[in-house]
Design a protein around this motif. Structure first.
Motif, mmCIF file in Angstrom:
data_model
loop_
_atom_site.group_PDB
_atom_site.id
_atom_site.type_symbol
_atom_site.label_atom_id
_atom_site.label_comp_id
_atom_site.label_asym_id
_atom_site.label_seq_id
_atom_site.Cartn_x
_atom_site.Cartn_y
_atom_site.Cartn_z
ATOM 1 N N ARG A 90 0.813 -1.228 0.000
ATOM 2 C CA ARG A 90 0.000 0.000 0.000
ATOM 3 C C ARG A 90 0.842 1.273 0.000
ATOM 4 O O ARG A 90 0.596 2.178 -0.803
ATOM 5 N N PRO A 91 1.835 1.422 0.904
ATOM 6 C CA PRO A 91 2.623 2.669 0.889
ATOM 7 C C PRO A 91 3.342 2.900 -0.435
ATOM 8 O O PRO A 91 3.373 4.023 -0.937
ATOM 9 N N CYS A 92 3.919 1.841 -1.006
ATOM 10 C CA CYS A 92 4.631 2.007 -2.273
ATOM 11 C C CYS A 92 3.665 2.293 -3.421
ATOM 12 O O CYS A 92 3.991 3.053 -4.343
ATOM 13 N N PHE A 93 2.480 1.691 -3.380
ATOM 14 C CA PHE A 93 1.485 1.971 -4.416
ATOM 15 C C PHE A 93 1.031 3.428 -4.355
ATOM 16 O O PHE A 93 0.880 4.082 -5.391
ATOM 17 N N ARG A 94 0.827 3.940 -3.146
ATOM 18 C CA ARG A 94 0.443 5.347 -3.001
ATOM 19 C C ARG A 94 1.536 6.260 -3.528
ATOM 20 O O ARG A 94 1.275 7.238 -4.241
ATOM 21 N N GLU A 95 2.795 5.959 -3.191
ATOM 22 C CA GLU A 95 3.908 6.773 -3.683
ATOM 23 C C GLU A 95 4.013 6.711 -5.200
ATOM 24 O O GLU A 95 4.249 7.722 -5.859
ATOM 25 N N TYR A 96 3.800 5.529 -5.752
ATOM 26 C CA TYR A 96 3.823 5.352 -7.208
ATOM 27 C C TYR A 96 2.706 6.156 -7.876
ATOM 28 O O TYR A 96 2.908 6.813 -8.903
ATOM 29 N N PHE A 97 1.528 6.121 -7.290
ATOM 30 C CA PHE A 97 0.366 6.809 -7.856
ATOM 31 C C PHE A 97 0.582 8.322 -7.836
ATOM 32 O O PHE A 97 0.331 9.014 -8.832
ATOM 33 N N VAL A 98 1.058 8.837 -6.706
ATOM 34 C CA VAL A 98 1.273 10.278 -6.572
ATOM 35 C C VAL A 98 2.390 10.742 -7.499
ATOM 36 O O VAL A 98 2.291 11.788 -8.160
ATOM 37 N N HIS A 99 3.472 9.976 -7.545
ATOM 38 C CA HIS A 99 4.606 10.368 -8.387
ATOM 39 C C HIS A 99 4.201 10.449 -9.856
ATOM 40 O O HIS A 99 4.634 11.349 -10.578
ATOM 41 N N LYS A 100 3.376 9.519 -10.314
ATOM 42 C CA LYS A 100 2.975 9.525 -11.718
ATOM 43 C C LYS A 100 2.199 10.793 -12.064
ATOM 44 O O LYS A 100 2.384 11.379 -13.137
ATOM 45 N N PHE A 101 1.340 11.247 -11.145
ATOM 46 C CA PHE A 101 0.561 12.464 -11.391
ATOM 47 C C PHE A 101 1.473 13.695 -11.452
ATOM 48 O O PHE A 101 1.387 14.513 -12.366
ATOM 49 N N ARG A 102 2.369 13.833 -10.450
ATOM 50 C CA ARG A 102 3.274 14.998 -10.432
ATOM 51 C C ARG A 102 4.227 14.970 -11.626
ATOM 52 O O ARG A 102 4.536 16.019 -12.197
ATOM 53 N N ALA A 103 4.713 13.769 -11.965
ATOM 54 C CA ALA A 103 5.647 13.665 -13.086
ATOM 55 C C ALA A 103 4.975 14.043 -14.402
ATOM 56 O O ALA A 103 5.597 14.668 -15.265
ATOM 57 N N MET A 104 3.713 13.679 -14.557
ATOM 58 C CA MET A 104 3.000 14.016 -15.779
ATOM 59 C C MET A 104 2.880 15.534 -15.941
ATOM 60 O O MET A 104 3.116 16.082 -17.022
ATOM 61 N N LEU A 105 2.551 16.234 -14.864
ATOM 62 C CA LEU A 105 2.438 17.694 -14.932
ATOM 63 C C LEU A 105 3.807 18.343 -15.075
ATOM 64 O O LEU A 105 3.979 19.314 -15.824
ATOM 65 N N GLY A 106 4.803 17.826 -14.342
ATOM 66 C CA GLY A 106 6.133 18.421 -14.413
ATOM 67 C C GLY A 106 6.812 18.209 -15.747
ATOM 68 O O GLY A 106 7.562 19.068 -16.222
ATOM 69 N N LYS A 107 6.561 17.070 -16.372
ATOM 70 C CA LYS A 107 7.210 16.775 -17.642
ATOM 71 C C LYS A 107 6.663 17.635 -18.774
ATOM 72 O O LYS A 107 7.420 18.075 -19.647
ATOM 73 N N ASN A 108 5.372 17.900 -18.771
ATOM 74 C CA ASN A 108 4.772 18.644 -19.883
ATOM 75 C C ASN A 108 4.866 20.156 -19.714
ATOM 76 O O ASN A 108 4.926 20.887 -20.684
ATOM 77 N N ARG A 109 4.836 20.639 -18.487
ATOM 78 C CA ARG A 109 5.029 22.065 -18.190
ATOM 79 C C ARG A 109 4.080 22.967 -18.990
ATOM 80 O O ARG A 109 4.493 23.874 -19.695
ATOM 81 N N VAL A 110 2.812 22.695 -18.896
ATOM 82 C CA VAL A 110 1.821 23.543 -19.559
ATOM 83 C C VAL A 110 0.999 24.347 -18.555
ATOM 84 O O VAL A 110 0.329 25.308 -18.934
ATOM 85 N N ILE A 111 1.041 23.969 -17.267
ATOM 86 C CA ILE A 111 0.306 24.701 -16.237
ATOM 87 C C ILE A 111 1.296 25.560 -15.465
ATOM 88 O O ILE A 111 2.200 25.045 -14.805
ATOM 89 N N PHE A 112 1.121 26.867 -15.548
ATOM 90 C CA PHE A 112 2.060 27.798 -14.952
ATOM 91 C C PHE A 112 1.725 28.042 -13.480
ATOM 92 O O PHE A 112 0.563 27.904 -13.070
ATOM 93 N N PRO A 113 2.712 28.414 -12.666
ATOM 94 C CA PRO A 113 2.436 28.752 -11.263
ATOM 95 C C PRO A 113 1.487 29.943 -11.153
ATOM 96 O O PRO A 113 1.607 30.928 -11.890
#
Length: 344
Positions: A32-55
């Motif tokens: 469970r802990p590793c699955f949660r970390e995997y799930f969260v990382h995938k979401f942040r990585a998707m936004l960080g990699k594409n860089r279309v949403i500005f601060p």
């Protein structure tokens, strides 16, 4: 009477210590802990990699109450918290399009669904907007035309991601010096106190909407009409409220269904924008799909493990026992493949 070898506990493939709670794909067990970390990382990585949403940018989250959009809300909530390692920096808002009329719900059922959705949206603390599908009949004709692209100091297409980050950091420093808080929700968007009980549209509007759906001869045409009206309402809300981006909760499974459906409908030329991470056909409002790397199975396990609330709505109503729509046929085919042949 001997136990099946597969019934023995498996070790998490990531940490190598915990007992696996689920197997995402063949040979990929996670605790469970590793699955949660995997799930969260995938979401942040998707936004960080594409860089279309500005601060500091206002982003409208299109919510249906289903598993994918509910998981998306949870990811945004956790990403905006101060404890997050890679904190999200945009300003979210929520929009829900109520479609009970075309799903043949009674007024009491529609009120109940609205109340459930309002409770879910209100618990997030984000500004939210409840819209009825009947309001699509009152949209201006200009909604069908792409809006002007937002211009910026570096050119016609707006500022670069680096310029936006530098501007956001400078604004934070100025706010810190003046004693004000970090840019957050604007007071005019945030509901003041508990909102009133949602009221349903007039019966005449509902009947006009139903006549339009009944005029569509097939279930496929009704599915397409519903998606078109929903998209127009969400884009119009984003424009009226000053949101530059719209997030939708389309999962990998849903994107695969849309891809094969569009091929079947002769829309192969639009596959890139219909299934890609970004859709810029509307000009001033960009549609973003941050959940497109998650399968329906991953989302279902995440919601179950971490108690993410969802609201279930009935499928699109069909008046008679006719052949299902192309959308439903493709979905049954792909879901059956996933169950019987996971490796494909």
């Amino acid at each position: 009477d001997r136990p099946c070898p597969r019934s023995h506990p498996r070790t998490c493939m990531k940490c190598g210590q915990g007992t696996a709670a689920l197997v995402i794909r063949v040979g990929d067990p996670f605790c469970r802990p590793c699955f949660r970390e995997y799930f969260v990382h995938k979401f942040r990585a998707m936004l960080g990699k594409n860089r279309v949403i500005f601060p500091g940018e206002k982003v409208l989250l299109a919510v249906s109450g289903g598993p994918a959009s509910s998981a998306m809300i949870r990811q945004v909530q956790e990403g905006l918290s101060r404890e997050a390692a890679k904190r999200l920096r945009f300003v979210p808002g929520l929009v829900y399009v109520e479609e009970g009329a075309v799903r043949r719900q009674s007024p009491e059922q529609r009120e109940q669904t609205l109340a459930q959705m309002e409770t879910l949206l209100q618990a997030t603390g984000f500004p939210y907007y409840l819209i009825h599908l009947e309001e699509a009949l009152e949209l201006p004709p200009s909604i069908l035309q792409p809006g002007p692209e937002r211009s910026g100091p570096s050119g016609r297409s707006g500022p670069s991601y680096k310029e936006a980050v530098d501007s956001f950091i400078q604004q934070q420093r100025q706010d810190g010096d003046s004693g004000t808080s970090v840019p957050g929700h604007s007071s005019q968007d945030t509901p003041a106190g508990p909102p009133a009980t949602p009221r349903l549209p007039d019966a005449a509007q509902t009947q006009e909407l139903l006549r339009g759906f009944e005029a569509a001869g097939t279930a496929t045409a009704r599915e397409e009409l519903l998606q078109m009206l929903r998209t127009h309402l969400i884009v119009q809300t984003a424009r009226a409220r000053g949101y530059a981006k719209v997030m939708t909760g389309e999962s990998l499974t849903r994107v695969a269904v849309k891809l094969l459906t569009n091929l079947s409908l002769g829309r192969g030329a639009f596959l890139a924008v219909d299934t890609g991470f970004t859709d810029q056909r509307h000009g001033d409002v960009m549609v973003v799909r941050p959940m497109r790397d998650y399968t329906a199975k991953e989302i279902a396990f995440y919601n179950h493990f971490f108690s993410v609330p969802t609201v279930v709505v009935p499928p699109l109503f069909t008046k008679r026992r006719e052949k299902p729509s192309i959308h439903q046929l493709v979905e049954r085919f792909l879901v059956g493949l996933q169950e019987e042949f996971p490796s494909t």
